[in-house]
Design a protein around this motif. Structure first.
Motif, PDB file in Angstrom:
ATOM      1  N   LYS A  81     -73.702  -4.664 -38.303  1.00  0.00           N
ATOM      2  CA  LYS A  81     -73.947  -4.301 -39.692  1.00  0.00           C
ATOM      3  C   LYS A  81     -75.436  -4.146 -39.999  1.00  0.00           C
ATOM      4  CE  LYS A  81     -69.748  -6.600 -41.417  1.00  0.00           C
ATOM      5  NZ  LYS A  81     -69.220  -7.641 -42.334  1.00  0.00           N
ATOM      6  N   THR A  82     -76.292  -4.676 -39.137  1.00  0.00           N
ATOM      7  CA  THR A  82     -77.735  -4.646 -39.424  1.00  0.00           C
ATOM      8  C   THR A  82     -78.532  -3.948 -38.331  1.00  0.00           C
ATOM      9  OG1 THR A  82     -78.013  -6.839 -38.408  1.00  0.00           O
ATOM     10  CG2 THR A  82     -77.605  -6.756 -40.794  1.00  0.00           C
ATOM     11  N   VAL A  83     -77.885  -3.053 -37.569  1.00  0.00           N
ATOM     12  CA  VAL A  83     -78.590  -2.400 -36.460  1.00  0.00           C
ATOM     13  C   VAL A  83     -79.692  -1.463 -36.947  1.00  0.00           C
ATOM     14  CG1 VAL A  83     -76.682  -2.546 -34.823  1.00  0.00           C
ATOM     15  CG2 VAL A  83     -76.835  -0.585 -36.385  1.00  0.00           C
ATOM     16  N   SER A  84     -79.676  -1.080 -38.212  1.00  0.00           N
ATOM     17  CA  SER A  84     -80.719  -0.185 -38.722  1.00  0.00           C
ATOM     18  C   SER A  84     -82.072  -0.892 -38.793  1.00  0.00           C
ATOM     19  CB  SER A  84     -80.345   0.343 -40.105  1.00  0.00           C
ATOM     20  OG  SER A  84     -80.186  -0.732 -41.022  1.00  0.00           O
ATOM     21  N   THR A  85     -82.036  -2.207 -38.807  1.00  0.00           N
ATOM     22  CA  THR A  85     -83.286  -2.971 -38.829  1.00  0.00           C
ATOM     23  C   THR A  85     -83.430  -3.902 -37.627  1.00  0.00           C
ATOM     24  OG1 THR A  85     -82.216  -4.671 -40.189  1.00  0.00           O
ATOM     25  CG2 THR A  85     -83.440  -2.930 -41.338  1.00  0.00           C
ATOM     26  N   ASP A  86     -82.301  -4.274 -37.021  1.00  0.00           N
ATOM     27  CA  ASP A  86     -82.335  -5.215 -35.898  1.00  0.00           C
ATOM     28  C   ASP A  86     -81.398  -4.710 -34.809  1.00  0.00           C
ATOM     29  OD1 ASP A  86     -82.931  -7.393 -34.393  1.00  0.00           O
ATOM     30  OD2 ASP A  86     -81.784  -8.837 -35.572  1.00  0.00           O
ATOM     31  N   PRO A  87     -81.931  -3.981 -33.811  1.00  0.00           N
ATOM     32  CA  PRO A  87     -81.068  -3.382 -32.791  1.00  0.00           C
ATOM     33  C   PRO A  87     -80.252  -4.421 -32.027  1.00  0.00           C
ATOM     34  CG  PRO A  87     -83.377  -3.307 -32.126  1.00  0.00           C
ATOM     35  CD  PRO A  87     -83.352  -3.711 -33.560  1.00  0.00           C
ATOM     36  N   VAL A  88     -79.083  -3.987 -31.582  1.00  0.00           N
ATOM     37  CA  VAL A  88     -78.142  -4.858 -30.872  1.00  0.00           C
ATOM     38  C   VAL A  88     -77.978  -4.361 -29.442  1.00  0.00           C
ATOM     39  CG1 VAL A  88     -75.707  -5.513 -30.721  1.00  0.00           C
ATOM     40  CG2 VAL A  88     -76.882  -5.586 -32.916  1.00  0.00           C
ATOM     41  N   ARG A  89     -77.919  -5.310 -28.514  1.00  0.00           N
ATOM     42  CA  ARG A  89     -77.738  -4.938 -27.117  1.00  0.00           C
ATOM     43  C   ARG A  89     -76.399  -5.449 -26.585  1.00  0.00           C
ATOM     44  NH1 ARG A  89     -81.361  -3.094 -23.052  1.00  0.00           N
ATOM     45  NH2 ARG A  89     -82.989  -3.271 -24.642  1.00  0.00           N
ATOM     46  N   VAL A  90     -75.766  -4.600 -25.782  1.00  0.00           N
ATOM     47  CA  VAL A  90     -74.561  -4.964 -25.040  1.00  0.00           C
ATOM     48  C   VAL A  90     -74.923  -4.929 -23.561  1.00  0.00           C
ATOM     49  CG1 VAL A  90     -72.183  -4.329 -24.468  1.00  0.00           C
ATOM     50  CG2 VAL A  90     -73.064  -3.958 -26.793  1.00  0.00           C
ATOM     51  N   VAL A  91     -74.605  -5.984 -22.836  1.00  0.00           N
ATOM     52  CA  VAL A  91     -74.885  -6.038 -21.403  1.00  0.00           C
ATOM     53  C   VAL A  91     -73.561  -5.990 -20.657  1.00  0.00           C
ATOM     54  CG1 VAL A  91     -75.989  -7.298 -19.536  1.00  0.00           C
ATOM     55  CG2 VAL A  91     -76.966  -7.394 -21.835  1.00  0.00           C
ATOM     56  N   GLN A 112     -73.326   4.349 -30.042  1.00  0.00           N
ATOM     57  CA  GLN A 112     -74.507   5.032 -30.562  1.00  0.00           C
ATOM     58  C   GLN A 112     -74.125   6.145 -31.539  1.00  0.00           C
ATOM     59  OE1 GLN A 112     -76.837   6.163 -27.103  1.00  0.00           O
ATOM     60  NE2 GLN A 112     -77.744   4.131 -26.927  1.00  0.00           N
ATOM     61  N   SER A 113     -72.984   6.783 -31.317  1.00  0.00           N
ATOM     62  CA  SER A 113     -72.516   7.793 -32.265  1.00  0.00           C
ATOM     63  C   SER A 113     -72.150   7.173 -33.594  1.00  0.00           C
ATOM     64  CB  SER A 113     -71.296   8.533 -31.689  1.00  0.00           C
ATOM     65  OG  SER A 113     -71.632   9.253 -30.539  1.00  0.00           O
ATOM     66  N   ARG A 114     -71.613   5.965 -33.526  1.00  0.00           N
ATOM     67  CA  ARG A 114     -71.109   5.318 -34.730  1.00  0.00           C
ATOM     68  C   ARG A 114     -72.176   4.509 -35.465  1.00  0.00           C
ATOM     69  NH1 ARG A 114     -65.355   2.062 -34.924  1.00  0.00           N
ATOM     70  NH2 ARG A 114     -65.337   1.610 -37.161  1.00  0.00           N
ATOM     71  N   TYR A 115     -73.065   3.861 -34.700  1.00  0.00           N
ATOM     72  CA  TYR A 115     -74.016   2.944 -35.334  1.00  0.00           C
ATOM     73  C   TYR A 115     -75.476   3.344 -35.145  1.00  0.00           C
ATOM     74  CZ  TYR A 115     -69.879  -0.051 -35.462  1.00  0.00           C
ATOM     75  OH  TYR A 115     -68.627  -0.551 -35.683  1.00  0.00           O
ATOM     76  N   GLY A 116     -75.732   4.389 -34.371  1.00  0.00           N
ATOM     77  CA  GLY A 116     -77.108   4.800 -34.144  1.00  0.00           C
ATOM     78  C   GLY A 116     -77.675   4.223 -32.863  1.00  0.00           C
ATOM     79  N   GLU A 241     -85.864   2.535 -31.400  1.00  0.00           N
ATOM     80  CA  GLU A 241     -86.346   1.426 -32.221  1.00  0.00           C
ATOM     81  C   GLU A 241     -85.211   0.661 -32.878  1.00  0.00           C
ATOM     82  OE1 GLU A 241     -89.475   0.529 -32.419  1.00  0.00           O
ATOM     83  OE2 GLU A 241     -90.282   2.217 -31.251  1.00  0.00           O
ATOM     84  N   THR A 242     -84.104   1.354 -33.149  1.00  0.00           N
ATOM     85  CA  THR A 242     -82.967   0.716 -33.821  1.00  0.00           C
ATOM     86  C   THR A 242     -81.673   1.166 -33.152  1.00  0.00           C
ATOM     87  OG1 THR A 242     -82.798   2.528 -35.425  1.00  0.00           O
ATOM     88  CG2 THR A 242     -84.185   0.653 -36.029  1.00  0.00           C
ATOM     89  N   GLY A 243     -80.565   0.611 -33.625  1.00  0.00           N
ATOM     90  CA  GLY A 243     -79.267   1.035 -33.115  1.00  0.00           C
ATOM     91  C   GLY A 243     -78.719   0.119 -32.040  1.00  0.00           C
TER      92      GLY A 243
END
Length: 411
Positions: A81-91, A112-116, A241-243
């Motif tokens: 919900k906050t990837v526009s300011t705090d990117p999320v990583r999946v490993v 990335q298509s859905r959340y950037g 930078e984000t997403g």
């Protein structure tokens, strides 16, 4: 009729045990198969026998029974919900089933298509197995390094000859590249070039270096990097930078039981600084060819449970999803059929996931269960080896995995 005396009963028991022992020996020698009798593995086709065997394994185990824990992907979904300011990583860790960025790339493009977000995430200094998403080269002493040669690399998985002797600092990818001219002259100055194969993957805006502070990175553009210095390099991340970012980390030949041999501080630092909120573990298939009985399955699953607990301690902010092995084919008296140990391991892995509070995705069931690999081969979704997916098959499994993950959002 004369009543049975105690010694009659004892004699009957000993005769019965003797017959069972003899049949077991014959089965081990393959004699029962030649005579057309069913062996113990053939009984695996019956769900009832599986339940009985599972109960036996659990009851006779020296390890106390564990309570089932509630599993969810709530932390992952909340972070999205906050990837526009705090990117999320999946490993995404896995064996050769995810080599070439298979499965991972489909997950990455979906999120990335859905959340950037953009970029391919973490890549090693030297990519010895090409991917569908990135053409990568390494140059040392103005000469391309192809396959062999180049700087010294060490791995936490694979042959023991590849291990470090001085420490356990392998990094998040389970490998480390050592820049040191005392090992290989010229490896204190490396040039890497990146050429994404698809325009979609070429939209990253920065490159992050994961290495000792003694190694410096110079970039002329986002497709060429020069590394200078002496020290350990754990990988470079192509990202925005984000997403959302998704790291594809294949470990060929690994059963997934080596995480506990990696430096905990290195792993914890990476998970924390990259805001890793989902760890996907896709293992089990490499253990099956060496498994001959149920106790070996139990030992493998217990070893994998220890890896889950270790990673939970390294990344308390992340959810974990275990992706089980696919259906695999074995030659049974001249006929190809499902490895009889796959459904049992699948069931035990699911129970392990419940006990450790993580989610489980059954690749075996998603494919269609028993002998599904034969049908997947007929449709061009699996290779001739009866183990690995083709690209189309990997894409299909990835789509099923995405559906499974999305279904957790409403739970």
């Amino acid at each position: 009729m004369r009543p049975l005396r105690p010694w009659h009963i004892v004699l009957f028991i000993w005769i019965t045990l003797g017959i069972l022992f003899t049949l077991g020996k014959l089965d081990n020698l393959g004699t029962l198969d030649n005579l057309g009798f069913l062996g113990p593995l053939d009984c695996l086709e019956s769900p009832a026998s599986l339940d009985t065997l599972d109960a036996f394994v659990l009851i006779t185990s020296a390890e106390p029974l564990e309570q089932t824990q509630e599993a969810s992907l709530n932390r992952f979904f909340m972070a999205l919900k906050t990837v526009s300011t705090d990117p999320v990583r999946v490993v995404h860790f896995g064996d050769s089933q995810i080599e070439q960025d298979r499965i991972s790339m489909t997950l990455r493009r979906h999120w990335q298509s859905r959340y950037g977000g953009s970029g391919l995430g973490l890549v090693p200094v030297m990519q010895t197995v090409g991917t569908y998403t990135l053409y990568q080269t390494l140059t040392m002493n103005n000469k391309p390094v192809l396959g062999t040669g180049g700087p010294q690399r060490y791995f936490v998985y694979g042959p023991r000859s590849l291990r470090r002797e001085d420490n356990n600092r392998y990094g998040i990818m389970g490998q480390v590249t050592v820049m040191n001219d005392s090992l290989v002259k010229g490896s204190e100055h490396l040039t890497l070039t990146f050429k994404p194969r698809k325009e979609w993957d070429n939209r990253y805006t920065r490159i992050r270096l994961w290495a000792d502070s003694t190694v410096q990175m110079e970039t002329t553009d986002l497709h060429s990097v020069v590394l200078r210095g002496r020290g350990d390099v754990y990988g470079l991340s192509l990202e925005s930078e984000t997403g959302v970012y998704v790291d594809n980390i294949p470990m060929r030949g690994s059963a997934g039981t080596m995480f506990v041999n990696s430096n905990k501080d290195l792993l914890s630092t990476y998970f924390k600084e990259t805001n890793t909120r989902l760890i996907i573990l896709q293992f089990g298939g490499n253990a099956l060819p060496n498994i001959q009985d149920y106790s070996a399955v139990t030992a493998t699953v217990n070893a994998l449970k220890n890896q889950v607990l270790y990673l939970q301690a390294c990344a308390p902010q992340a959810d974990i999803l275990f992706v089980g092995p696919s259906d695999m084919l074995v030659n049974d008296r001249g006929q190809m059929r499902s490895d009889p140990m796959v459904p049992y391991m699948d069931m035990q892995l699911e129970k392990m996931a419940m006990r450790t509070g993580i989610l489980y995705f059954s690749t075996y069931q998603a494919m269609g269960g028993e002998n599904a690999m034969l049908r997947w081969q007929e449709q061009g979704l699996a290779g001739d080896d009866g183990i690995h997916f083709t690209k189309r098959g990997a894409d299909l499994i990835a789509e099923k995995l995405i559906d499974f993950i999305n279904s957790q959002l409403t739970n």
